[in-house]
Design an enzyme around this catalytic site. Structure first.
Site, mmCIF file in Angstrom:
data_model
loop_
_atom_site.group_PDB
_atom_site.id
_atom_site.type_symbol
_atom_site.label_atom_id
_atom_site.label_comp_id
_atom_site.label_asym_id
_atom_site.label_seq_id
_atom_site.Cartn_x
_atom_site.Cartn_y
_atom_site.Cartn_z
ATOM 1 N N LYS A 37 0.826 -1.204 0.000
ATOM 2 C CA LYS A 37 0.000 0.000 0.000
ATOM 3 C C LYS A 37 0.864 1.259 0.000
ATOM 4 C CE LYS A 37 -2.690 -0.481 3.405
ATOM 5 N NZ LYS A 37 -2.861 0.269 4.626
ATOM 6 N N GLU A 95 -2.206 7.758 4.112
ATOM 7 C CA GLU A 95 -2.344 6.298 4.071
ATOM 8 C C GLU A 95 -2.713 5.798 5.463
ATOM 9 O OE1 GLU A 95 1.168 4.105 2.878
ATOM 10 O OE2 GLU A 95 0.302 2.236 3.597
ATOM 11 N N LYS A 155 -13.895 -11.935 -4.598
ATOM 12 C CA LYS A 155 -14.763 -11.925 -3.412
ATOM 13 C C LYS A 155 -14.135 -11.238 -2.190
ATOM 14 C CE LYS A 155 -18.451 -13.977 -3.137
ATOM 15 N NZ LYS A 155 -19.655 -13.461 -3.800
ATOM 16 N N PRO A 156 -12.847 -11.505 -1.877
ATOM 17 C CA PRO A 156 -12.272 -10.790 -0.729
ATOM 18 C C PRO A 156 -12.342 -9.266 -0.904
ATOM 19 C CG PRO A 156 -10.813 -12.567 -1.432
ATOM 20 C CD PRO A 156 -11.889 -12.462 -2.466
ATOM 21 N N CYS A 175 26.808 2.753 10.857
ATOM 22 C CA CYS A 175 26.460 2.923 12.265
ATOM 23 C C CYS A 175 27.113 1.852 13.149
ATOM 24 C CB CYS A 175 24.942 2.979 12.435
ATOM 25 S SG CYS A 175 24.491 3.778 13.979
ATOM 26 N N GLN A 197 31.073 1.428 14.058
ATOM 27 C CA GLN A 197 31.644 1.245 15.395
ATOM 28 C C GLN A 197 32.481 -0.029 15.458
ATOM 29 O OE1 GLN A 197 28.119 1.403 17.866
ATOM 30 N NE2 GLN A 197 27.779 3.579 17.470
ATOM 31 N N GLU A 218 28.975 -1.530 24.527
ATOM 32 C CA GLU A 218 27.665 -2.141 24.275
ATOM 33 C C GLU A 218 27.800 -3.669 24.274
ATOM 34 O OE1 GLU A 218 25.795 -0.824 20.622
ATOM 35 O OE2 GLU A 218 24.048 -2.103 20.923
ATOM 36 N N HIS A 271 23.448 7.139 9.069
ATOM 37 C CA HIS A 271 22.763 6.239 8.137
ATOM 38 C C HIS A 271 22.510 6.982 6.834
ATOM 39 C CE1 HIS A 271 21.603 3.097 11.136
ATOM 40 N NE2 HIS A 271 21.746 4.107 11.970
ATOM 41 N N GLU A 322 21.793 5.878 4.096
ATOM 42 C CA GLU A 322 20.720 5.273 3.289
ATOM 43 C C GLU A 322 19.401 6.025 3.388
ATOM 44 O OE1 GLU A 322 22.273 3.840 5.811
ATOM 45 O OE2 GLU A 322 20.888 2.889 7.217
#
Ligand code: GLN
Length: 557
Positions: free
Chosen positions: A35, A159, A208-209, A401, A405, A424, A526, A528
């Site tokens: 969607k 949406e 039908k659905p 990220c 590290q 960490e 990041h 991206e």
């Protein structure tokens, strides 16, 4: 100009007072049918005609934002410029429509209830019985209209997540119903996206659905203006007719969105069936131009008919799914398209590397190794081994990220800091080369408390980063708690690691690179999240280009 002012959320500021139109997208039959892509495609179709759009996502769950949710179940947590931790569909909208959206573009039930209850506690609703209708629905409508007021556009697409019939979605559908009444039918369009499955035995498309989900929508008081069907093959003429008749929608307003090779084809597929003309007519939009798809078509061609092909090993722990890294996958594909190359991404579990070092050998066949963001100790040692393998064998490497590290950890170990680690992973490590940022130490809440969103980065002259970005100051998005421990900076740099990008105050290391390698770069941010199909992110582009060079030089051998 501050980051705030530069933001392009789709708003055309020169036309104040113009009334926005609203396009609501609901989903039927089941979730996960794309969607978000369909919604983005409708936005693209309007943009192609010169109309301005913005997009909102409603998530009917009780979390205040996506930041605390498991990406394995819910998909990637996307980060906006303003540091919102939002649903991954916001990323899809940004990529398709080349917009920078904000945390306000993602509404959740949690946010709505939180603010209604806060109002009640403050006494703003004194004397009233606080109810879903009107208080919750009013809050929903005011947030949607708030976006239209703040970022004036021709059309606000909204949406509504989930599937019609879910209990959680009801207040939002009710708000959408009320908005059509209040704004007038010409100003609100409802588009319903459904799945049309094929029954294997008879090979027939079943409508039908779809009929049932539209019945459910109408029961709530919403008659869809258009239906977009998701199916494997294009919708048959008889199915189209049946859906139109049973769902009370014009035949020309039933659109088919079959499976295609690249999601970026979908705006073209829908517009070829007349979706754009239909929306413009139904909204009574004027002042647009005939759609110009020439540029987009060229782009799509590079996505589906590339000349080359590369293989990248994406290394993580086995519980991480490729799907929880949608933006990384997309950024790689955008860069691939720019290099006329298909990018095959193989998901490699690093836990196997911990059990048996010889497993690392399988990485040799790849054109590049990528370690994406992540959290926690499991699989981390294997990721470090993969980085070490990339560095020792000069295989193009990109770390994001957590990958950044861990590359610092790996490098520190290689120059003599035995047992170096991130706190960490090992809180009592002898050499905490990666440590919690000072401001993180006092934080005891989880939601929205990392270092988030866009921050400026200053690049060092003469470095790979500077060559890739071609600019001294860049802005990239963040989501982390740990950072390079400043105590180890000198030693790391003396050892040969170059921190080619640092935060504006010079305290935070943002990019690490190793000169003399075919490609070795890791970023604390990041990149991206800002990659767009026609504007690939510079670190990803550099990486993919290096991978392609490796592939081509190996095939020449
Ligand atoms: N776990 C690391 C941190 O919190 C990295 C986070 C990430 O990769 N997004 O700093």
């Amino acid at each position: 100009m501050g980051i705030e002012d530069q933001r392009d959320c789709g708003g055309r500021r020169e036309a104040p007072g113009r009334r926005a139109k609203y396009l609501f997208v609901t989903g039927g039959v089941m979730s996960g049918i794309g969607k978000g892509v369909v919604t983005s495609s409708l936005g693209k179709i309007l943009q192609a005609r010169g109309f301005s759009v913005t997009v909102m996502k409603i998530d009917p769950y009780l979390n205040v934002d996506a930041g605390t949710m498991n990406p394995l179940v819910h998909g990637e947590v996307f980060v906006t410029e303003d540091g919102g931790e939002v649903d991954m569909d916001i990323g899809t909208y940004e990529r398709f429509l080349d917009l920078d959206l904000t945390r306000e573009h993602n509404i959740t039930t949690g946010q709505i209830y939180l603010s209604v209850i806060e109002k009640e506690r403050r006494g703003d609703l004194l004397g009233k019985c606080v109810q879903i209708i009107p208080h919750v629905t009013d809050e929903i409508k005011s947030r949607i209209r708030g976006i239209a007021a703040k970022y004036p556009v021709d059309v606000v697409l909204v949406e509504i997540g989930g599937t019609v019939g879910d209990i959680e979605g009801l207040p939002f559908l009710e708000a959408a119903r009320q908005m059509r009444l209040e704004e007038g039918p010409g100003n609100v369009i409802n588009v319903h996206v459904t799945l049309v499955p094929v029954l294997e035995v008879v090979g027939e498309q079943k409508t039908k659905p779809t009929q049932h989900s539209v019945q459910e929508l109408r029961r709530i008081g919403i008659q869809p203006d258009a239906i977009i069907t998701r199916s494997k093959k294009p919708l048959s003429e008889s199915s189209r007719k049946k859906i139109a008749l049973f769902c009370n929608v014009e035949e020309r307003a039933v659109f088919s969105s079959p499976d295609v090779e690249s999601i970026y084809q979908i705006p073209l597929v829908l517009d070829e069936q007349g979706a754009g003309d239909y929306l413009v007519e139904r909204f009574g939009l004027s002042g647009g131009s005939p759609p110009d798809w020439s540029h987009w078509r060229g782009l799509v061609r590079r996505f589906i008919e590339p000349r080359h092909s590369i293989r990248i090993a994406m290394c993580g722990k086995y519980t991480e799914l490729a799907d929880s890294y949608v933006s990384v996958n997309e950024a790689l594909k955008h860069s691939g398209a720019a290099c006329d190359s298909r990018v095959q991404i193989d998901w490699i579990s690093t836990e196997a590397f911990e059990a048996n070092e010889r497993e690392l050998e399988l990485l040799r066949d790849y054109d590049g190794i990528l370690i994406p963001g992540g959290f926690g100790a499991r699989g981390a040692e294997g990721k470090i081994r993969a980085i070490s393998f990339a560095r020792s064998n000069d295989i193009p490497f990109l770390g994001i990220c957590y990958g950044f590290q861990l590359s610092v950890v790996e490098f520190a170990r290689s120059i003599g800091f035995e047992g170096a680690n991130s706190t960490e992973i090992d809180p009592s490590t002898e050499h905490p080369v990666i440590d919690l940022m000072p401001e993180q130490k006092a934080i005891d809440r989880m939601g929205s408390t990392m270092r988030l969103g866009a921050h400026r980065i200053i690049l060092r002259e003469g470095t790979l980063a500077m060559r890739l970005y071609g600019s001294k100051v860049v802005t990239e998005r963040h989501r982390h708690r740990y950072e390079v421990n400043p105590k180890y900076l000198d030693a790391l740099e003396r050892g040969g690691l170059v921190f080619s990008g640092v935060s504006e105050d010079g305290l935070r290391m943002e990019i690490a690179e190793l000169p003399g390698m075919s490609f070795y770069m890791a970023t604390q941010f990041h990149a991206e999240f800002k990659s767009r199909p026609n504007k690939p992110s510079p670190p990803y582009l550099g990486f993919v280009r290096a991978c392609l060079e490796r592939r081509l030089s190996r095939s020449r051998r």
